[in-house]
Scaffold this motif. Structure first.
Motif, PDB file in Angstrom:
ATOM      1  N   GLY A 191       0.824  -1.132  -0.088  1.00  0.00           N
ATOM      2  CA  GLY A 191      -0.064  -0.039   0.121  1.00  0.00           C
ATOM      3  C   GLY A 191       0.765   1.437  -0.087  1.00  0.00           C
ATOM      4  O   GLY A 191       0.094   2.219  -0.085  1.00  0.00           O
ATOM      5  N   LEU A 192       2.084   1.150   0.146  1.00  0.00           N
ATOM      6  CA  LEU A 192       2.790   2.573   0.458  1.00  0.00           C
ATOM      7  C   LEU A 192       2.932   3.281  -1.056  1.00  0.00           C
ATOM      8  O   LEU A 192       2.684   4.606  -1.336  1.00  0.00           O
ATOM      9  N   MET A 193       3.081   2.499  -2.338  1.00  0.00           N
ATOM     10  CA  MET A 193       3.120   3.082  -3.370  1.00  0.00           C
ATOM     11  C   MET A 193       1.721   3.830  -3.934  1.00  0.00           C
ATOM     12  O   MET A 193       1.457   4.574  -4.493  1.00  0.00           O
ATOM     13  N   SER A 194       0.628   3.111  -3.477  1.00  0.00           N
ATOM     14  CA  SER A 194      -0.913   3.557  -3.380  1.00  0.00           C
ATOM     15  C   SER A 194      -1.166   5.150  -2.868  1.00  0.00           C
ATOM     16  O   SER A 194      -1.973   5.688  -3.364  1.00  0.00           O
ATOM     17  N   VAL A 195      -0.193   5.498  -2.169  1.00  0.00           N
ATOM     18  CA  VAL A 195      -0.196   6.969  -1.412  1.00  0.00           C
ATOM     19  C   VAL A 195       0.708   7.529  -1.774  1.00  0.00           C
ATOM     20  O   VAL A 195       1.008   8.811  -1.157  1.00  0.00           O
ATOM     21  N   THR A 196       1.769   7.238  -2.627  1.00  0.00           N
ATOM     22  CA  THR A 196       3.198   7.833  -3.018  1.00  0.00           C
ATOM     23  C   THR A 196       3.165   8.075  -4.463  1.00  0.00           C
ATOM     24  O   THR A 196       3.008   7.028  -5.162  1.00  0.00           O
ATOM     25  N   GLY A 197       3.580   9.233  -5.049  1.00  0.00           N
ATOM     26  CA  GLY A 197       3.540   9.732  -6.359  1.00  0.00           C
ATOM     27  C   GLY A 197       3.028  10.908  -6.463  1.00  0.00           C
ATOM     28  O   GLY A 197       2.529  11.813  -5.732  1.00  0.00           O
TER      29      GLY A 197
ATOM     30  N   GLY B 178      -2.940   7.585 -10.200  1.00  0.00           N
ATOM     31  CA  GLY B 178      -2.693   6.784 -11.509  1.00  0.00           C
ATOM     32  C   GLY B 178      -1.211   6.709 -11.669  1.00  0.00           C
ATOM     33  O   GLY B 178      -0.399   6.136 -12.583  1.00  0.00           O
ATOM     34  N   GLU B 179      -0.204   7.355 -10.819  1.00  0.00           N
ATOM     35  CA  GLU B 179       1.215   7.069 -10.983  1.00  0.00           C
ATOM     36  C   GLU B 179       1.792   6.917  -9.520  1.00  0.00           C
ATOM     37  O   GLU B 179       2.673   7.671  -8.999  1.00  0.00           O
ATOM     38  N   PRO B 180       1.676   5.647  -9.167  1.00  0.00           N
ATOM     39  CA  PRO B 180       2.309   5.318  -8.110  1.00  0.00           C
ATOM     40  C   PRO B 180       3.855   4.916  -8.043  1.00  0.00           C
ATOM     41  O   PRO B 180       4.360   4.670  -9.216  1.00  0.00           O
ATOM     42  N   THR B 181       4.353   5.606  -7.067  1.00  0.00           N
ATOM     43  CA  THR B 181       6.006   5.635  -7.087  1.00  0.00           C
ATOM     44  C   THR B 181       6.469   5.147  -5.772  1.00  0.00           C
ATOM     45  O   THR B 181       5.895   5.293  -4.690  1.00  0.00           O
ATOM     46  N   LYS B 182       7.579   4.452  -5.960  1.00  0.00           N
ATOM     47  CA  LYS B 182       8.417   4.065  -4.827  1.00  0.00           C
ATOM     48  C   LYS B 182       9.000   5.015  -4.053  1.00  0.00           C
ATOM     49  O   LYS B 182       9.380   5.930  -4.769  1.00  0.00           O
ATOM     50  N   VAL B 183       9.277   4.882  -2.917  1.00  0.00           N
ATOM     51  CA  VAL B 183      10.215   5.695  -2.112  1.00  0.00           C
ATOM     52  C   VAL B 183      11.673   5.617  -2.807  1.00  0.00           C
ATOM     53  O   VAL B 183      11.921   4.495  -2.809  1.00  0.00           O
TER      54      VAL B 183
ATOM     55  N   MET C  88      -1.825  11.668  -3.023  1.00  0.00           N
ATOM     56  CA  MET C  88      -2.051  13.063  -2.925  1.00  0.00           C
ATOM     57  C   MET C  88      -0.955  13.865  -3.306  1.00  0.00           C
ATOM     58  O   MET C  88      -0.761  14.998  -2.980  1.00  0.00           O
ATOM     59  N   GLY C  89       0.024  13.064  -4.043  1.00  0.00           N
ATOM     60  CA  GLY C  89       1.308  14.151  -4.224  1.00  0.00           C
ATOM     61  C   GLY C  89       1.997  14.575  -3.109  1.00  0.00           C
ATOM     62  O   GLY C  89       2.241  13.577  -2.232  1.00  0.00           O
ATOM     63  N   ASN C  90       2.424  15.531  -2.756  1.00  0.00           N
ATOM     64  CA  ASN C  90       3.126  16.059  -1.581  1.00  0.00           C
ATOM     65  C   ASN C  90       2.211  16.654  -0.813  1.00  0.00           C
ATOM     66  O   ASN C  90       2.639  16.980   0.409  1.00  0.00           O
ATOM     67  N   ARG C  91       0.757  16.442  -0.963  1.00  0.00           N
ATOM     68  CA  ARG C  91      -0.038  17.122   0.204  1.00  0.00           C
ATOM     69  C   ARG C  91      -0.299  16.110   1.355  1.00  0.00           C
ATOM     70  O   ARG C  91       0.086  14.801   1.247  1.00  0.00           O
ATOM     71  N   HIS C  92      -0.879  16.622   2.516  1.00  0.00           N
ATOM     72  CA  HIS C  92      -1.075  15.580   3.642  1.00  0.00           C
ATOM     73  C   HIS C  92      -2.659  15.577   3.647  1.00  0.00           C
ATOM     74  O   HIS C  92      -3.392  16.205   3.128  1.00  0.00           O
ATOM     75  N   PRO C  93      -3.109  14.039   3.873  1.00  0.00           N
ATOM     76  CA  PRO C  93      -4.542  14.011   3.913  1.00  0.00           C
ATOM     77  C   PRO C  93      -5.355  14.815   4.909  1.00  0.00           C
ATOM     78  O   PRO C  93      -6.672  14.902   5.010  1.00  0.00           O
TER      79      PRO C  93
ATOM     80  N   PRO D  26      -1.731  24.217   5.205  1.00  0.00           N
ATOM     81  CA  PRO D  26      -0.805  23.767   4.168  1.00  0.00           C
ATOM     82  C   PRO D  26       0.377  22.790   4.683  1.00  0.00           C
ATOM     83  O   PRO D  26       0.962  23.223   5.453  1.00  0.00           O
ATOM     84  N   TYR D  27       0.551  21.924   3.989  1.00  0.00           N
ATOM     85  CA  TYR D  27       1.472  20.920   4.196  1.00  0.00           C
ATOM     86  C   TYR D  27       2.025  20.048   2.916  1.00  0.00           C
ATOM     87  O   TYR D  27       1.423  18.998   2.550  1.00  0.00           O
ATOM     88  N   GLU D  28       2.714  20.809   2.274  1.00  0.00           N
ATOM     89  CA  GLU D  28       3.212  20.422   1.018  1.00  0.00           C
ATOM     90  C   GLU D  28       4.337  21.060   0.414  1.00  0.00           C
ATOM     91  O   GLU D  28       4.596  21.839   1.100  1.00  0.00           O
ATOM     92  N   VAL D  29       4.699  20.861  -1.063  1.00  0.00           N
ATOM     93  CA  VAL D  29       5.601  21.648  -1.573  1.00  0.00           C
ATOM     94  C   VAL D  29       5.338  22.615  -2.529  1.00  0.00           C
ATOM     95  O   VAL D  29       4.366  22.084  -3.305  1.00  0.00           O
ATOM     96  N   TYR D  30       5.811  23.666  -2.362  1.00  0.00           N
ATOM     97  CA  TYR D  30       5.454  24.604  -3.450  1.00  0.00           C
ATOM     98  C   TYR D  30       6.692  25.187  -4.105  1.00  0.00           C
ATOM     99  O   TYR D  30       7.829  24.871  -3.623  1.00  0.00           O
ATOM    100  N   GLN D  31       6.302  25.875  -5.238  1.00  0.00           N
ATOM    101  CA  GLN D  31       7.673  26.284  -6.183  1.00  0.00           C
ATOM    102  C   GLN D  31       8.033  27.741  -5.621  1.00  0.00           C
ATOM    103  O   GLN D  31       7.096  28.706  -5.666  1.00  0.00           O
TER     104      GLN D  31
END
Length: 380
Positions: free
Chosen positions: A148-154, A158-163, A225-230, A234-239
């Motif tokens: 399940g880690l990749m299901s919340v990471t990416g 639709g773009e599951p990503t490993k740590v 959720m990308g870099n967001r927190h559920p 605000p708890y994420e990455v901005y440019q």
């Protein structure tokens, strides 16, 4: 034997790759005597996991095997198996991560060894336990996927990503180390050893903490959720103007300080953003407003401005920058020999870095001679 809180503890390390070797390295840093049992010719799989290499050794192998002695034993040979059994009978702790059932084939399972060594703390690390999951290979990427880690990471649904590191192995190694210490404390009180079983899937599910709890307690199945927190915003990455910056705003006071510094103090009183729950509900609108302001300065400028105000933030560093930060903060991240320092600081019995990662079979002669004599500390 060596000084340290675990001085006098002998660990027979029948493990390889990452999870269990990471655990035994941390215990060795704390004074335990770790004898690493390796197969002939190839040794630990990670000896071949390069590039990069340093002094002819794969850096991957060197990263988790300091403070150990290496003995080559062929468990398929009667003499090698006899030496392995003698080592297990003398050990305080045995740790292994073979496929479930393999140690039993050699007579090196917990049930058989406890007869001759009732105080033995026996730690078995597997991918999916010794039951229905025994046949499944325990590779970190696989567990990140099915656990399940990749299901919340990416970056997006639709773009599951490993740590970017074998995080499940590391977490499992930490749980194994805690289990070993608890069992040693129990043995100190009772004289009895016990069997510890740690598997990668269970360690991951436990380590997903709030995400796992969201599912079990609230019936939610979280997604990417990308870099967001559920649950926090605000708890994420901005440019920022030059590179990304992370904001980890955990309460309303921090949010008020943030928007005040951004020149938009009115946002703290906006009904959409006045409390964390409302900010989470309107996170897209909030992100658009913050992004416009954060793009006006560099990440370092925001870090210098916001940090004194108590707003948790920081630029997205690469590893070189991360080590430089740790050094500036006086955390001394480097251990002698170029490895990463053990992160545990003890005022009276600090970790020690006594031995470099051993070459394959470097201590075979010494250890076999010791095993052939009446019991005494190896090298003593």
């Amino acid at each position: 034997m060596t000084d340290g809180p675990l001085s006098g503890v002998l660990i027979a390390d029948f493990s390889r790759v990452l999870a269990a070797p990471y655990a035994t390295m941390l215990l060795a840093d704390l004074g335990a005597e770790v004898i690493k049992v390796e197969r002939p010719v190839a040794g630990d799989d990670t000896r071949a996991w390069g590039p990069p290499h340093v002094d002819g050794e794969a850096v991957y192998y060197r990263s988790v095997n300091r403070n150990k002695r290496s003995v080559v034993l062929d468990l398929g040979d009667p003499a090698g198996l006899a030496a392995g059994r003698e080592l297990a009978l003398r050990a305080d702790v045995l740790i292994e991560n073979f496929r479930p059932g393999l140690m039993a084939r050699y007579g090196l399972d917990h049930d058989k060894l406890r007869v001759g060594n009732p105080g033995l703390v026996y730690c078995s690390v597997s991918g999916f336990g010794g039951g229905a999951g025994a046949a499944l290979p325990g590779y970190d990427l696989l567990v990140q996927a099915v656990g399940g880690l990749m299901s919340v990471t990416g970056p997006a649904p639709g773009e599951p990503t490993k740590v970017g590191v074998a995080l499940v192995d590391v977490l499992t190694g930490l749980h194994a180390g805690i289990g070993i210490l608890a069992a040693l404390r129990h043995r100190e009180a009772t004289g009895e050893g016990q069997l510890i079983e740690v598997d990668l899937l269970s360690a991951l599910l436990s380590s997903m903490v709030n995400q796992s709890a969201n599912h079990l307690m609230a019936g939610l199945t979280p997604g990417i959720m990308g870099n967001r927190h559920p649950s926090v915003a605000p708890y994420e990455v901005y440019q920022a103007a030059d590179r990304p910056i992370a904001l980890a705003v955990g309460n309303d006071r921090q949010f008020a300080s943030l928007v005040g510094a951004l020149g938009a103090p009115e946002l703290a009183a906006d009904p959409r953003f006045v409390h964390n729950a409302s900010r989470v509900a309107h996170v897209d609108e909030l992100a658009a407003l913050l992004s416009a302001q954060l793009a006006t300065r560099t990440a370092d400028e925001w870090f210098e401005l916001l940090t004194p105000l108590g707003v948790p933030c920081g630029p997205v560093n690469d590893l070189a920058e991360a080590f430089a930060l740790a050094e500036r903060l006086g955390l001394e991240p480097r251990a002698p020999g170029g490895s990463v320092r053990n992160p545990i600081k003890l005022s009276a019995t600090p970790p020690a870095y006594r031995l470099p990662p051993p070459t394959l079979g470097e201590h075979t002669t010494e250890i076999l001679e010791w095993l052939a004599k009446p019991e005494s500390p190896p090298g003593g």
